[in-house]
Design a protein around this motif. Structure first.
Motif, mmCIF file in Angstrom:
data_model
loop_
_atom_site.group_PDB
_atom_site.id
_atom_site.type_symbol
_atom_site.label_atom_id
_atom_site.label_comp_id
_atom_site.label_asym_id
_atom_site.label_seq_id
_atom_site.Cartn_x
_atom_site.Cartn_y
_atom_site.Cartn_z
ATOM 1 N N UNK A 189 17.261 -2.756 23.968
ATOM 2 C CA UNK A 189 17.841 -1.568 23.343
ATOM 3 C C UNK A 189 18.006 -1.811 21.856
ATOM 4 N N UNK A 190 17.591 -0.814 21.060
ATOM 5 C CA UNK A 190 17.709 -0.876 19.607
ATOM 6 C C UNK A 190 18.449 0.365 19.157
ATOM 7 N N UNK A 191 19.418 0.206 18.267
ATOM 8 C CA UNK A 191 20.179 1.344 17.764
ATOM 9 C C UNK A 191 20.223 1.306 16.243
ATOM 10 N N UNK A 192 20.525 2.432 15.648
ATOM 11 C CA UNK A 192 20.780 2.464 14.227
ATOM 12 C C UNK A 192 22.234 2.124 13.958
ATOM 13 N N UNK A 193 22.497 1.583 12.786
ATOM 14 C CA UNK A 193 23.883 1.330 12.387
ATOM 15 C C UNK A 193 24.578 2.658 12.105
ATOM 16 N N UNK A 242 17.661 4.187 20.317
ATOM 17 C CA UNK A 242 18.587 5.258 20.679
ATOM 18 C C UNK A 242 19.789 5.312 19.751
ATOM 19 N N UNK A 243 20.710 6.210 20.078
ATOM 20 C CA UNK A 243 21.922 6.439 19.297
ATOM 21 C C UNK A 243 22.935 5.314 19.469
ATOM 22 N N UNK A 244 23.588 4.958 18.379
ATOM 23 C CA UNK A 244 24.692 3.991 18.460
ATOM 24 C C UNK A 244 25.822 4.529 19.327
ATOM 25 N N UNK A 248 15.021 8.053 20.969
ATOM 26 C CA UNK A 248 15.981 9.116 21.258
ATOM 27 C C UNK A 248 16.883 9.395 20.063
ATOM 28 N N UNK A 249 17.213 10.674 19.841
ATOM 29 C CA UNK A 249 18.169 11.092 18.813
ATOM 30 C C UNK A 249 17.767 10.573 17.437
ATOM 31 N N UNK A 250 16.481 10.646 17.143
ATOM 32 C CA UNK A 250 15.950 10.137 15.878
ATOM 33 C C UNK A 250 15.873 11.255 14.845
#
Length: 446
Positions: free
Chosen positions: A86-90, A122-124, A195-197
């Motif tokens: 899983x990878x998320x944005x800060x 995906x979303x944080x 997702x949610x990009x």
């Protein structure tokens, strides 16, 4: 379990713009059912990454990887991401780009999941172990692949959309007109969800949008593998190709704010087995006050010039599903919009649930040129027109060779699918489920 109430708790107001857009409506997400997979992943340790990756490395599935700002994979470097990662944005801090992964020219991204353990961007807010937070489009910046394949822009100094405001924009050049490598390899993406990009910059003086999409591909070559990739709840387009020759298979675009598949600047690859699925409780882009969400939007380039190579994707086994009723269908524009001198080949395609099924828009009032379209076994529904032309400001019905059945019925035609309209209860796209679109690697409830 993560119980997200989009729109039942808050109304989203997004500025999601593409060509000639000035805003978005505030139609909010409906309630989505709970999903246990994020709750199972959220307790993993978080590893934050920023800036350039200076040596080839692997992101492992035992951590959540957080992208702070823009992470670049430079020339000669390979980033490998394990299945199930899983990878998320800060969490954003100001207006700068964050949660953006860019594979620069000569770099590679190998993100290879499996049907039971996809790689998920995906979303944080889905990975914070907090049932009260909600995910929104733009929580993750997007994945950007840049390569050395051909473009028709007439320059080698093309800065990819959405990153033109960076201090060193030259590092985000894509494609080439002089030193092309059409078999260029930017890596491999298989069984990947994004997702949610999205990231939207202010509209330019030329009236064109400037966005990062879910998956943006600039001058990407045919040595790259794109297979079983799903983009959901994006702030702008799900997939956009700016030139290049990369082929793609088994694509899902779900609940896009703007276009599901967007082709520009001389893209000439093939797309095989793809689904565009609307959720009319999501956000929807506008051009002024008019709906501007399309299943496909296709331009040769922004001016509609005769620059070569012409944008000409070859698409087989494509399904575009909008809304069942004309009331909800009015949130969208066209299932397929060919314009600005673009070309298109379609084989085995079904589109339904948009105001216009297939629109062929000419340049500067020119006559329709049927040689630009090569269709076989296409079925088209539109609430107003199944197939149409737009010449200047005039839209009229148009007979297109190779479109074997048409309909303007309300409710929309299912074209033999069991129940393809997502918002109308249990949905099922059989018999057009060519890419395991309802398999375990996909996720439609967040």
């Amino acid at each position: 379990m993560k119980n997200l109430l989009f729109g039942a708790l808050i109304a989203l107001s997004l500025t999601a713009c593409s060509e000639n857009e000035t805003g978005s409506n505030t139609d909010s997400f409906g309630m989505q059912s709970a999903s246990a997979e994020y709750s199972a992943a959220c307790s993993k340790p978080v590893q934050t990454v920023s800036g350039n990756i200076t040596a080839s490395t692997t992101w492992t599935a035992d951590k959540i990887w957080e992208i702070d700002g823009i992470v670049n994979v430079p020339n000669g470097v390979t980033l490998t991401i394990e299945a199930g990662t899983y990878i998320k944005g800060a969490v954003p801090n100001g207006t700068g780009a964050t949660g953006v992964l860019v594979v620069q020219k000569g770099g590679k991204l190998n993100a290879n999941g499996t049907a039971t353990a996809p790689v998920v961007f995906t979303s944080y807010n889905l990975l914070d172990c907090d049932d009260e937070t909600t995910a929104s489009p733009g929580d993750f910046g997007g994945v950007v692949l840049l390569g050395n394949a051909q473009v028709n822009t007439g320059t080698d100094s093309n800065v990819i959309e959405g990153l033109t405001d960076q201090a060193n924009p030259s590092q985000y050049y894509y494609g080439s007109t002089t030193t092309t490598n059409n078999t260029d390899n930017s890596g491999s993406l298989t069984y990947v969800r994004i997702e949610f990009a999205g990231r939207v910059l202010p509209i330019g003086s030329d009236g064109n949008g400037n966005e990062i999409n879910g998956l943006t591909m600039g001058g990407v070559g045919s040595g790259t593998t794109i297979d079983h990739v799903q983009v959901s709840f994006g702030k702008d387009d799900s997939f956009e190709w700016f030139g290049g020759t990369v082929n793609a298979t088994n694509l899902v675009s779900y609940a896009a704010d703007d276009d599901n598949f967007d082709f520009d600047n001389g893209y000439v690859g093939t797309i095989s087995c793809a689904l565009a699925l609307a959720n009319y409780s999501s956000t929807h882009s506008l051009s002024g006050t008019s709906p501007d969400s399309n299943g496909i939007e296709l331009d040769n380039n922004a001016s509609g010039s005769g620059a070569t190579p012409f944008t000409h994707p070859v698409i087989s086994n494509l399904t575009i599903v909008g809304a069942k009723s004309s009331t909800n269908g009015a949130l969208y524009e066209n299932a397929i919009h060919i314009r600005r001198n673009g070309r298109l080949t379609l084989n085995d395609v079904a589109v339904t649930g948009y105001p216009v099924g297939i629109l062929n828009e000419t340049v500067s009032g020119a006559a329709v040129n049927s040689a630009h379209l090569n269709f076989t076994s296409v079925t088209a529904h539109g609430f107003t027109y199944a197939t149409a032309s737009r010449i200047g400001s005039t839209t009229a019905a148009l007979t297109i060779s190779g479109v074997t059945a048409t309909s303007t019925s309300n409710p929309a035609t299912a074209w033999g699918m069991t129940q393809p309209f997502f918002n109308e209860g249990l949905w099922d796209v059989s018999s057009r489920n060519c890419g395991d679109f309802q398999g375990t690697w996909t996720n439609y409830s967040f």
